[in-house]
Design a protein around this motif. Sequence first.
Motif, mmCIF file in Angstrom:
data_model
loop_
_atom_site.group_PDB
_atom_site.id
_atom_site.type_symbol
_atom_site.label_atom_id
_atom_site.label_comp_id
_atom_site.label_asym_id
_atom_site.label_seq_id
_atom_site.Cartn_x
_atom_site.Cartn_y
_atom_site.Cartn_z
ATOM 1 N N HIS A 5 0.828 -1.206 0.000
ATOM 2 C CA HIS A 5 0.000 0.000 0.000
ATOM 3 C C HIS A 5 0.864 1.259 0.000
ATOM 4 C CE1 HIS A 5 -3.004 -2.925 1.532
ATOM 5 N NE2 HIS A 5 -3.839 -2.175 0.843
ATOM 6 N N THR A 6 0.369 2.284 -0.645
ATOM 7 C CA THR A 6 0.964 3.615 -0.592
ATOM 8 C C THR A 6 0.232 4.402 0.484
ATOM 9 O OG1 THR A 6 1.647 3.633 -2.910
ATOM 10 C CG2 THR A 6 1.349 5.766 -1.840
ATOM 11 N N LYS A 7 0.975 4.819 1.509
ATOM 12 C CA LYS A 7 0.392 5.551 2.632
ATOM 13 C C LYS A 7 0.759 7.026 2.554
ATOM 14 C CE LYS A 7 2.291 2.228 4.271
ATOM 15 N NZ LYS A 7 2.864 0.974 3.679
ATOM 16 N N ARG A 56 -4.807 10.741 7.479
ATOM 17 C CA ARG A 56 -4.021 9.771 6.734
ATOM 18 C C ARG A 56 -4.932 9.035 5.769
ATOM 19 N NH1 ARG A 56 -3.827 4.641 7.382
ATOM 20 N NH2 ARG A 56 -1.572 4.493 7.067
ATOM 21 N N TYR A 82 -0.076 4.654 12.369
ATOM 22 C CA TYR A 82 0.854 4.196 11.322
ATOM 23 C C TYR A 82 1.798 5.340 10.956
ATOM 24 C CZ TYR A 82 1.874 0.574 7.822
ATOM 25 O OH TYR A 82 2.444 -0.424 7.071
ATOM 26 N N THR A 126 -0.531 0.025 -3.756
ATOM 27 C CA THR A 126 0.621 0.473 -4.533
ATOM 28 C C THR A 126 0.542 -0.094 -5.950
ATOM 29 O OG1 THR A 126 2.019 0.645 -2.578
ATOM 30 C CG2 THR A 126 3.139 0.430 -4.685
ATOM 31 N N ALA A 170 -4.585 7.825 -3.133
ATOM 32 C CA ALA A 170 -4.400 8.070 -1.700
ATOM 33 C C ALA A 170 -4.488 9.561 -1.380
ATOM 34 C CB ALA A 170 -3.054 7.504 -1.242
ATOM 35 N N GLN A 187 -4.665 5.704 2.398
ATOM 36 C CA GLN A 187 -3.801 4.781 1.673
ATOM 37 C C GLN A 187 -4.546 4.217 0.476
ATOM 38 O OE1 GLN A 187 -2.922 1.775 4.699
ATOM 39 N NE2 GLN A 187 -4.301 0.338 3.655
#
Length: 483
Positions: A13-15, A29, A442, A34, A47, A31
């Motif tokens: 995942h892209t956070k 935040r 996170y 990815t 995201a 996500q």
Amino acid sequence: MGIAILIDFGSTHTKVLAVDIDDEEILGRAQAVTTVEKDITIGLNLALKKLFTENDLKESDITNKYACSSAAGGLRMAAIGLVPALTLEAARRAALGAGAKVIWSSGYELDELQLQKIEDNSPDIILLTGGTDGGDRKVILHNAELLAESNIQAHFLVAGNRSVVQKVKIILDEGGKNAQITHNVLPEVDRLDIEPAQALIRNLFIKQITEAKGLNKAQNYIGDIVMPTPSATLQAATLLADGTENESGIGSLLVVEVGGATINIHSVAEGQPSNSNIILRGLPEARIKRTVEGDLGIRYNAPSILEFVGSQVCLSQLQAMAADVNLNTSELTDLAQGLSNNVGHVPNTDFDFCLDRVLAESAVAFAVERHVGTLRQEFSLAGEIKVQKGKDLTQVNNIIGTGGIFKYGRAPEEVLCSALFDPQKPWSLKPISPTAYIDRDYLLYGIGLLAEDFPDKALRIAKRSMVPACLNIHKGKLASVAS
């Protein structure tokens, strides 16, 4: 100052995190999966759109952007040394501390079969070491000649016997390889010097590896990738433990970072023997240490975890958590393989959450056991002695859990308990009674990124954001061991 966007291109995942730098506040935040196989900016834009929409932010509000990455397996390295317990181990530590994933390693002289294995693993960087300064020359020269004649395409770092490294570089250069020299990682048998190699590895990641991973497509928006994700987390751990000139830290700690592709363990602690009667053997351990377990990611490696633990044991654990579990070991194995095939899977049923918990608890127990030192009884002419190898983390002050399982899982405390001392394995020097925290936001990767320019603010945000976790049941069980 304004608002900072902190981005992590993860393996699954892209956070993205938005932080108000002035008020030292996390704004939100988000996500997305990815998308490195297609275009990494697809996942990034999804995201960011979610982050901006849910938190009423605009692009014009953003004043600072930082990013790290472990996408597509992160920074893949091969480590080659002389004696496995010495120069090869020193090379591995240099690679891991720089945020790399060691996907292949070997000691002594290479052969054609090993060269093929290196080529098959496609490392981004090969760290070539061997010999203390003034020591063995033969092995590193032999290995350089074979590598120079091979079809391996990677960046070479030469960090061995200083009396021969110039010749090694010439051999590699004449073979059309791209080689750089840095300090010997093991200049003396009992002394490590891995920081120069680590700095060069991180620099290579920023300047070259981002393009290989497709991250150059995102650079128009974010600028340079600051560091590999594990380096960002390790930097956050060091900041939390040691503090800054203006802000005190929380003391020695162990960070358990659970991911879909790897389990990363970070420690900031001396790790010396607990009493003077214990003899310390092996290479000296770095106070700031990272290990990565590429076979324990709870998505990519779910079948491997099941194999390590035993499918029947895992099934029994699942049935203890959810009495209505009705499947056999073969079906459980198929489910684990399904997770490996669909690494972006997000749990949405009670059973899914239980399965993730079983996998994470097992993976964490194995990963921390590999990170910490061991204590064994041996016999000598003087009688029975206790010998420690590695770091003694039994008395570490703090333990922190970070990663998706701690953010989204339903039993983060139980997962973190798997990192603690196990009376059934008294030889493994895991923490006995640390103060525990969960990184519910996170956030740790972002703290490491923000610390580049705003260390005091990053530290204060981290200390406020770590959620205390109660591990009292397990502490009580271990009290007699600690005494």
